[in-house]
Design an enzyme around this catalytic site. Structure first.
Site, PDB file in Angstrom:
ATOM      1  N   TYR A 266      20.121  31.571 -26.087  1.00  0.00           N
ATOM      2  CA  TYR A 266      18.493  32.153 -26.423  1.00  0.00           C
ATOM      3  C   TYR A 266      17.771  30.878 -25.802  1.00  0.00           C
ATOM      4  O   TYR A 266      17.962  29.683 -26.076  1.00  0.00           O
ATOM      5  CB  TYR A 266      18.781  32.271 -27.875  1.00  0.00           C
ATOM      6  CG  TYR A 266      17.388  33.154 -28.186  1.00  0.00           C
ATOM      7  CD1 TYR A 266      16.031  32.873 -28.180  1.00  0.00           C
ATOM      8  CD2 TYR A 266      17.982  34.379 -28.690  1.00  0.00           C
ATOM      9  CE1 TYR A 266      15.022  33.727 -28.366  1.00  0.00           C
ATOM     10  CE2 TYR A 266      16.788  35.322 -29.024  1.00  0.00           C
ATOM     11  CZ  TYR A 266      15.333  34.867 -29.101  1.00  0.00           C
ATOM     12  OH  TYR A 266      14.117  36.051 -29.184  1.00  0.00           O
ATOM     13  N   TYR A 314      13.033  36.148 -17.302  1.00  0.00           N
ATOM     14  CA  TYR A 314      13.480  37.754 -17.237  1.00  0.00           C
ATOM     15  C   TYR A 314      12.733  38.683 -18.095  1.00  0.00           C
ATOM     16  O   TYR A 314      12.167  39.503 -17.784  1.00  0.00           O
ATOM     17  CB  TYR A 314      14.881  37.527 -17.629  1.00  0.00           C
ATOM     18  CG  TYR A 314      15.805  38.929 -17.656  1.00  0.00           C
ATOM     19  CD1 TYR A 314      15.341  40.228 -16.924  1.00  0.00           C
ATOM     20  CD2 TYR A 314      16.652  39.451 -18.826  1.00  0.00           C
ATOM     21  CE1 TYR A 314      15.948  41.448 -16.853  1.00  0.00           C
ATOM     22  CE2 TYR A 314      17.246  40.647 -18.846  1.00  0.00           C
ATOM     23  CZ  TYR A 314      16.842  41.546 -17.970  1.00  0.00           C
ATOM     24  OH  TYR A 314      17.654  42.740 -18.194  1.00  0.00           O
TER      25      TYR A 314
END
Length: 367
Positions: A266, A314
């Protein structure tokens, strides 16, 4: 598009990928939809599961769901679980959910908020900035080392046609440092994107998975840990629960960090990645800045990290954890095209939720 529509699309796509249908689903886990997320989405999809989970732990929720769902399947509570997420955060022009699935406005309402909100915190970036500043103070970490995390993520995104920053071009450390300061020492490009998006994964028992459409990816080990809610109560600003969650996952899998071929971590902020690299055992405490600075996490480097482009380049529709799982499975199946990591057999997906509050680690292996 609505959150329900986004989730429906990814659920159907994930089931089709597995060669299953909605009628096969008897377990469902999601968060971020109304007051009763799983119940609401199951009604929308027309399914009546025997097991659900709507545990809300921010961006780590989806790795936690894998932990819980695997246990439920082993216990015979359900046979096939879909873990899903969808968010129209950007198009709805909402800033209610930010890095790690936390609100970006004044959201702290617990008893400890009185010690934090009067100082003008910008949520969620200011608590992460505190952690970054402390890491710099204790270990000599530099802004350039933080920036390298974003530069590496962009390099991977340029190999992913679905990445939000696919056509943005390469990023340099100078670009990151020249971007607007958000909360010292975090610049704009140290912070995750704000996008729409959705993702889903399907879990089922090993014996059934072997007969499905695609080669199965095995859940080898899982672990979770929770340490605090408000950052003023964080036991140590430079040591997160990833140390504990990963230790449990490694022990269950019978693996060590050296067995991991690709890491999906993350990256709500660049400091999140550095702290997690240390917690997952890929380098010593305080060494993550030096670990990344030679470009080893970029394409072609010795340590493939966030190969989709991550939350920094992304996508990041409020909570990013499910996308870590999706990319891990794609890498282990060899489906990533130009960004494929050669001979990847073991992947780690680690979710972080809240303000470095909740952590869950999942180790996946190619069957």
């Amino acid at each position: 598009r609505s959150v329900h529509s986004l989730q429906t699309e990814v659920v159907k796509d994930a089931l089709d990928d597995a060669g299953l249908s909605l009628s096969d689903v008897d377990g469902f886990a999601t968060v971020g939809v109304g007051g009763f997320p799983a119940t609401e989405m199951c009604e929308y999809l027309g399914i009546r599961p025997t097991w659900t989970d709507s545990s809300s732990a921010g961006g780590s929720s989806f790795e936690i769901y894998v932990h819980h769902a695997a246990a439920a399947i082993r216990a015979g509570l359900c046979g096939t679980v879909v873990i899903a997420y969808g968010s129209n955060q950007k198009s709805a022009r909402s800033r209610r959910v930010g890095g790690g699935g936390m609100a970006a406005g004044p959201m702290m309402t617990g008893p400890n908020a009185q010690f934090e909100m009067p100082y003008g915190f910008m949520m969620p970036m200011s608590p992460y900035a505190l952690a970054a500043k402390r890491h710099m103070h204790e270990f000599g970490t530099t802004p350039e080392q933080l920036a390298e995390v974003a530069v590496s993520a962009r390099a991977w995104a340029l190999k992913n046609p679905k990445a939000y920053r696919y056509e943005a071009g390469p990023l340099t450390i100078d670009d990151v440092l020249a971007s607007d300061m958000q909360s010292d020492p975090l610049h704009k490009l140290d912070c995750c994107l704000v996008t729409d998006g959705g993702g889903a994964v399907v879990l089922t028992a090993d014996d059934r998975a072997r007969d499905l459409k695609k080669p199965p990816v095995g859940v080898l080990g899982t672990g979770e840990a929770h340490s605090h809610s408000n950052v003023s109560q964080m036991p140590d600003l430079t040591k997160t629960g990833s140390w504990d969650s990963s230790a449990r996952a490694y022990a269950q899998a019978g693996l060590t960090p050296s067995d991991v071929d690709v890491a999906l971590i993350y990256d709500s902020f660049t400091i999140t990645t550095l702290l997690t690299l240390e917690g997952l055992g890929f380098c010593g405490r305080g060494e993550a800045g030096a670990f990344v600075e030679d470009g080893k996490t970029r394409p072609g480097g010795a340590f493939p990290l966030n190969t989709s482009g991550g939350g920094l380049s992304y996508c990041h529709p409020g909570m990013y954890g499910v996308f870590l799982l999706v990319e891990a499975v794609r890498q282990l199946r060899g489906e990533c095209g130009e960004r494929q990591v050669a001979n990847a057999e073991v992947a780690i997906a680690h979710g972080t939720g809240g303000i470095l509050s909740s952590h869950s680690t999942v180790l996946l292996g190619r069957s």
